[in-house]
Scaffold this active site. Sequence first.
Site, short mmCIF file in Angstrom:
data_model
loop_
_atom_site.label_atom_id
_atom_site.label_comp_id
_atom_site.label_asym_id
_atom_site.label_seq_id
_atom_site.Cartn_x
_atom_site.Cartn_y
_atom_site.Cartn_z
CE LYS A 13 -85.77 12.87 11.47
NZ LYS A 13 -85.92 11.50 11.98
NE ARG A 87 -84.84 9.34 5.84
CZ ARG A 87 -85.94 9.84 6.38
NH1 ARG A 87 -86.34 11.06 6.10
NH2 ARG A 87 -86.66 9.13 7.23
NE ARG A 126 -94.09 7.85 14.36
CZ ARG A 126 -93.03 8.40 13.82
NH1 ARG A 126 -92.39 9.36 14.44
NH2 ARG A 126 -92.59 7.99 12.65
NE ARG A 161 -94.59 7.84 9.27
CZ ARG A 161 -93.38 8.35 9.25
NH1 ARG A 161 -93.14 9.50 9.85
NH2 ARG A 161 -92.40 7.73 8.65
NE ARG A 172 -89.64 4.56 8.96
CZ ARG A 172 -90.60 4.76 9.87
NH1 ARG A 172 -91.40 3.76 10.22
NH2 ARG A 172 -90.74 5.92 10.43
P1 AMP Z 1 -90.01 10.28 7.54
O1 AMP Z 1 -91.38 10.84 7.68
O2 AMP Z 1 -88.95 11.34 7.54
O3 AMP Z 1 -89.73 9.17 8.52
O4 AMP Z 1 -89.94 9.61 6.08
C1 AMP Z 1 -90.79 8.54 5.70
C2 AMP Z 1 -90.24 7.83 4.47
O5 AMP Z 1 -90.17 8.74 3.37
C3 AMP Z 1 -88.83 7.30 4.61
O6 AMP Z 1 -88.78 6.01 5.22
C4 AMP Z 1 -88.38 7.25 3.14
O7 AMP Z 1 -88.97 6.16 2.46
C5 AMP Z 1 -89.00 8.51 2.59
N1 AMP Z 1 -88.11 9.69 2.74
C6 AMP Z 1 -88.33 10.81 3.52
N2 AMP Z 1 -87.33 11.69 3.41
C7 AMP Z 1 -86.44 11.14 2.55
C8 AMP Z 1 -85.16 11.55 2.07
N3 AMP Z 1 -84.61 12.72 2.43
N4 AMP Z 1 -84.51 10.71 1.20
C9 AMP Z 1 -85.06 9.54 0.81
N5 AMP Z 1 -86.23 9.08 1.26
C10 AMP Z 1 -86.93 9.86 2.12
#
Ligand code: AMP
Length: 218
Positions: A13, A87, A126, A161, A172
């Site tokens: 994404k 989400r 990654r 990360r 996740r």
């Molecule tokens: P991402 O970079 O999108 O993979 O997000 C990393 C982490 O941030 C996720 O595993 C969640 O802990 C938190 N997070 C990101 N976006 C959301 C969301 N829309 N709702 C809840 N938690 C989020």
Amino acid sequence: MNIILLGPPGAGKGTQARHLVDGRGMTQLSTGDMLREAKDSGTEMGQVVADVMAKGELVTDEIVIGLIREKLQGEKTAGFIFDGFPRTLAQADALGALLAEQGESLDAVIEMRVDDEALVERITARSTCGNCGEVYNDKTKPIPADGVCSNCGEKAEFKRRADDNAESLKQRLMEYYKKTSPLLGYYYAKGQLERVDGLGDISEVQSAIAGVLDATAS
Ligand code: AMP
């Protein structure tokens, strides 16, 4: 044009959102990036979410909806790419309401489909350029030996990360299947769901997404 890129962690994404920013002047709204920024800057909210993110759990709806609300009230651009948001169903409802308040609407929801084994392989391999966010992969696109990012041309620090490890990835993925995958049905029922194969080369996925956007615009 406002779109959502929907898919599990590692679907690509962020990579595709960056291409749309460069190619179409759209604005990427990644709640993951916003939360990592809050965490790194040591704000009170950042401290609250750090633990939750490290475990691979979802941050509360209230926090992420608040972050998106703030961004939507900013400057108007060619459109928003929602990356990693919504989400949950509550977030999806809130997004609809926030867009309506601004006189905007959602034009397409693009599901990026990738099988689970590929996700695990992608995520555990990654890293990203600390300067521009370009994504590298130990096997398919290794970090250049001279330490110069092939995208921004800067000598950069390449970061992994904290939550890109097998343990938090499991959580996740679980969160994705339990709380986020119902959004596929939600947007399908609204007639807004489009699907692309997220397994191909970056450029193939890019063309598939461009096809969806061009068809939506016409
Ligand atoms: P991402 O970079 O999108 O993979 O997000 C990393 C982490 O941030 C996720 O595993 C969640 O802990 C938190 N997070 C990101 N976006 C959301 C969301 N829309 N709702 C809840 N938690 C989020």
